[in-house]
Design an enzyme around this catalytic site. Sequence first.
Site, PDB file in Angstrom:
ATOM      1  CG  LEU A  40      -2.010  -1.098   1.176  1.00  0.00           C
ATOM      2  CD1 LEU A  40      -2.550  -1.363   2.573  1.00  0.00           C
ATOM      3  CD2 LEU A  40      -3.122  -0.683   0.216  1.00  0.00           C
ATOM      4  CE  LYS A  53      11.728  13.955  -0.697  1.00  0.00           C
ATOM      5  NZ  LYS A  53      10.774  14.091  -1.823  1.00  0.00           N
ATOM      6  CB  SER A 148       0.278  10.829 -11.604  1.00  0.00           C
ATOM      7  OG  SER A 148       1.226  10.831 -10.555  1.00  0.00           O
ATOM      8  CG  HIS A 325       1.136  17.925   1.270  1.00  0.00           C
ATOM      9  ND1 HIS A 325       2.372  17.524   0.819  1.00  0.00           N
ATOM     10  CD2 HIS A 325       0.980  19.184   0.830  1.00  0.00           C
ATOM     11  CE1 HIS A 325       2.941  18.516   0.160  1.00  0.00           C
ATOM     12  NE2 HIS A 325       2.103  19.527   0.139  1.00  0.00           N
ATOM     13  CG  HIS A 448      17.310  33.834  20.735  1.00  0.00           C
ATOM     14  ND1 HIS A 448      17.690  34.185  19.456  1.00  0.00           N
ATOM     15  CD2 HIS A 448      18.407  33.932  21.526  1.00  0.00           C
ATOM     16  CE1 HIS A 448      18.980  34.496  19.474  1.00  0.00           C
ATOM     17  NE2 HIS A 448      19.445  34.347  20.713  1.00  0.00           N
TER      18      HIS A 448
HETATM   19  C1  LIG Z   1      10.175  10.610  -7.088  1.00  0.00           C
HETATM   20  C2  LIG Z   1       8.965  11.283  -6.502  1.00  0.00           C
HETATM   21  C3  LIG Z   1       9.082  12.032  -5.361  1.00  0.00           C
HETATM   22  C4  LIG Z   1       7.974  12.638  -4.810  1.00  0.00           C
HETATM   23  N1  LIG Z   1       8.129  13.369  -3.670  1.00  0.00           N
HETATM   24  C5  LIG Z   1       7.059  13.954  -3.110  1.00  0.00           C
HETATM   25  C6  LIG Z   1       7.192  14.669  -1.894  1.00  0.00           C
HETATM   26  O1  LIG Z   1       8.282  14.781  -1.326  1.00  0.00           O
HETATM   27  N2  LIG Z   1       6.095  15.236  -1.354  1.00  0.00           N
HETATM   28  C7  LIG Z   1       4.866  15.132  -1.956  1.00  0.00           C
HETATM   29  O2  LIG Z   1       3.901  15.673  -1.425  1.00  0.00           O
HETATM   30  N3  LIG Z   1       4.710  14.452  -3.107  1.00  0.00           N
HETATM   31  C8  LIG Z   1       5.770  13.865  -3.691  1.00  0.00           C
HETATM   32  N4  LIG Z   1       5.605  13.144  -4.838  1.00  0.00           N
HETATM   33  C9  LIG Z   1       4.254  13.074  -5.437  1.00  0.00           C
HETATM   34  C10 LIG Z   1       3.377  12.070  -4.700  1.00  0.00           C
HETATM   35  O3  LIG Z   1       3.979  10.810  -4.757  1.00  0.00           O
HETATM   36  C11 LIG Z   1       1.990  12.025  -5.329  1.00  0.00           C
HETATM   37  O4  LIG Z   1       1.459  13.332  -5.384  1.00  0.00           O
HETATM   38  C12 LIG Z   1       1.053  11.153  -4.510  1.00  0.00           C
HETATM   39  O5  LIG Z   1       1.546   9.839  -4.417  1.00  0.00           O
HETATM   40  C13 LIG Z   1      -0.340  11.138  -5.133  1.00  0.00           C
HETATM   41  O6  LIG Z   1      -1.165  10.318  -4.375  1.00  0.00           O
HETATM   42  P1  LIG Z   1      -2.415   9.573  -5.025  1.00  0.00           P
HETATM   43  O7  LIG Z   1      -3.067   8.846  -3.914  1.00  0.00           O
HETATM   44  O8  LIG Z   1      -3.221  10.525  -5.812  1.00  0.00           O
HETATM   45  O9  LIG Z   1      -1.808   8.557  -6.085  1.00  0.00           O
HETATM   46  P2  LIG Z   1      -0.652   7.459  -6.000  1.00  0.00           P
HETATM   47  O10 LIG Z   1       0.208   7.635  -4.832  1.00  0.00           O
HETATM   48  O11 LIG Z   1      -0.035   7.433  -7.347  1.00  0.00           O
HETATM   49  O12 LIG Z   1      -1.449   6.106  -5.744  1.00  0.00           O
HETATM   50  C14 LIG Z   1      -2.288   5.553  -6.704  1.00  0.00           C
HETATM   51  C15 LIG Z   1      -2.356   4.056  -6.478  1.00  0.00           C
HETATM   52  O13 LIG Z   1      -3.404   3.539  -7.292  1.00  0.00           O
HETATM   53  C16 LIG Z   1      -3.027   2.256  -7.752  1.00  0.00           C
HETATM   54  N5  LIG Z   1      -3.830   1.977  -8.931  1.00  0.00           N
HETATM   55  C17 LIG Z   1      -3.857   2.639 -10.112  1.00  0.00           C
HETATM   56  N6  LIG Z   1      -4.788   2.118 -10.929  1.00  0.00           N
HETATM   57  C18 LIG Z   1      -5.370   1.096 -10.243  1.00  0.00           C
HETATM   58  C19 LIG Z   1      -6.420   0.193 -10.540  1.00  0.00           C
HETATM   59  N7  LIG Z   1      -7.082   0.241 -11.702  1.00  0.00           N
HETATM   60  N8  LIG Z   1      -6.741  -0.716  -9.601  1.00  0.00           N
HETATM   61  C20 LIG Z   1      -6.098  -0.769  -8.414  1.00  0.00           C
HETATM   62  N9  LIG Z   1      -5.105   0.080  -8.069  1.00  0.00           N
HETATM   63  C21 LIG Z   1      -4.761   0.998  -8.977  1.00  0.00           C
HETATM   64  C22 LIG Z   1      -1.545   2.411  -8.047  1.00  0.00           C
HETATM   65  O14 LIG Z   1      -0.908   1.145  -8.030  1.00  0.00           O
HETATM   66  C23 LIG Z   1      -1.096   3.309  -6.892  1.00  0.00           C
HETATM   67  O15 LIG Z   1      -0.633   2.541  -5.814  1.00  0.00           O
HETATM   68  C24 LIG Z   1       6.696  12.495  -5.414  1.00  0.00           C
HETATM   69  C25 LIG Z   1       6.555  11.720  -6.568  1.00  0.00           C
HETATM   70  C26 LIG Z   1       7.673  11.111  -7.103  1.00  0.00           C
HETATM   71  C27 LIG Z   1       7.508  10.270  -8.337  1.00  0.00           C
END
Ligand SMILES: Cc1cc2nc3c(=O)[nH]c(=O)nc-3n(C[C@H](O)[C@H](O)[C@H](O)COP(=O)(O)OP(=O)(O)OC[C@H]3O[C@@H](n4cnc5c(N)ncnc54)[C@H](O)[C@@H]3O)c2cc1C
Length: 469
Positions: A40, A53, A148, A325, A448
């Site tokens: 997850l 990080k 994404s 976030h 401070h």
């Molecule tokens: C290298 C890197 C560094 C980053 N650093 C930061 C940071 O420091 N701080 C920050 O705020 N953000 C950071 N981000 C961005 C952050 O990871 C994303 O904004 C965040 O994960 C988005 O969350 P989400 O829940 O929308 O999607 P995601 O985290 O992408 O989760 C989506 C999930 O859906 C699952 N999924 C997709 N389609 C299906 C389906 N049909 N059935 C079942 N499961 C499915 C995927 O497997 C995935 O696990 C970083 C991203 C990258 C690539």
Amino acid sequence: MSDSSFDLVVIGGGPGGYVAAIRAAQLGLSVAIVEKRPTLGGTCLNVGCIPSKALLTASHHYHTAAHGLGAFGVKVAGVELDLPAMMAHKDKVVADNTKGIDFLLKKNKITRILGAGSLAGNGQVTVTAPDGAVSTVAARAIVLATGSEVTPLPGLTIDEEVFVSSTGALALPQVPKRLVVIGGGVIGLELGTVWSRLGSEVTVVEYLDRILPFHDLEVSKTMTRLLGQQGMSFKLATKVVAGERKGAGAVLTLEPAAGGAAETLEADIVLVAIGRRPYVEGLGLETAGVDLTKRGFVKIDGSFRTSVPGIYAIGDVVGGAMLAHKAEEEGVALAEILAGQHGHVNYEAIPSVVYTWPEVASVGRTEEQLKEAGIAYSVGKFPFLANGRARSMNDTDGFVKILADAATDQVLGAHIIGPNAGDLIAEIVLAIEFGAAAEDIARTCHAHPTLSETVKEAALAANGRAIHV
Ligand SMILES: Cc1cc2nc3c(=O)[nH]c(=O)nc-3n(C[C@H](O)[C@H](O)[C@H](O)COP(=O)(O)OP(=O)(O)OC[C@H]3O[C@@H](n4cnc5c(N)ncnc54)[C@H](O)[C@@H]3O)c2cc1C
């Protein structure tokens, strides 16, 4: 017929999805979460925020031990890089964090379903498990939180060996001698920083004429200078028009963005970091009738409703700030709306952090945005050089800049470059959330000597009365 039925089924177990699930469960809804990865936490915990990080912290320690401790009277001899151990640290942090989400789901009695979810109409979701078994779940509400994926660069094939995405760049087996990063955004600069600290010659190629294009211009310019001093090179206003493997590495063809003579650039590893695009593959959106925006994001209204009743969407897949976030805030707000409450996200108060060193943190409007909107503003700026704690840490690069409404003094934005900027910004995010004036921050007592005094002094400076500068 569905195999089971819930109030809410969330597709995607990233920060948007799992947080929506937990909040909905707290509010008494029965919840299932469908995630196709075995772990997850989504992009963020598996291949994003957390592993990056972990490597940024580890490489910072390495670099400090090798170059930064002598000035403190600490002599360190024979500093060596153990890359496999560094990667093992990263992998352990990821494993511990993702297991933590499993625990939270169990604690909140959320049903975890392993497999790829797809919309099947009439409030049903079809789940295809890794072994091919298909099941169906029914729900009163379905949340799309599928996140994404890396945006590919036309003409370059990401093979995760020589042409890598952020995922490949988090797991390189050795330090490349020459790393070219295509894209001067947050991910490119963070991962470029990791490998630069570990010894790579890093060149960032950026199409626009500045790095961090969505940040305040002064921040972009200052970071170009500071990262340049750390050894990173920049080719701005330059586009990559072709790239191919050459020997064990690659050769790229570059052109000025405005057109002109081409040049070539050789690299051992090329990181493609030009952005991320919504991930909707296999979701069955077309059949279900879920509309997309022109840029391919799931279209939602102010309450996260898609064009199909009963189907909602949050996180990266809906666009906006693609940050963990932001996805979490949307998850909480949506769960509260579904439980009959008034969930809401204040998009003016979403901070963004770049975890380079010094860090960069911003919230609210930039100077350029305020000028464009014709809003008169005052600027309060304070350098870390004038802060006792920063001096004691030998971390004096950067500044805090607070932008306040010229008429009301309300804080409209803040931009920090400096040590722990990502933590310092929290106070200003709270100020924006509360509609506070710069004077409210200025009149608040700050301990401070702390780095947080720079925030107070910048707020004082917005009204022309900083004490220590
Ligand atoms: C290298 C890197 C560094 C980053 N650093 C930061 C940071 O420091 N701080 C920050 O705020 N953000 C950071 N981000 C961005 C952050 O990871 C994303 O904004 C965040 O994960 C988005 O969350 P989400 O829940 O929308 O999607 P995601 O985290 O992408 O989760 C989506 C999930 O859906 C699952 N999924 C997709 N389609 C299906 C389906 N049909 N059935 C079942 N499961 C499915 C995927 O497997 C995935 O696990 C970083 C991203 C990258 C690539």
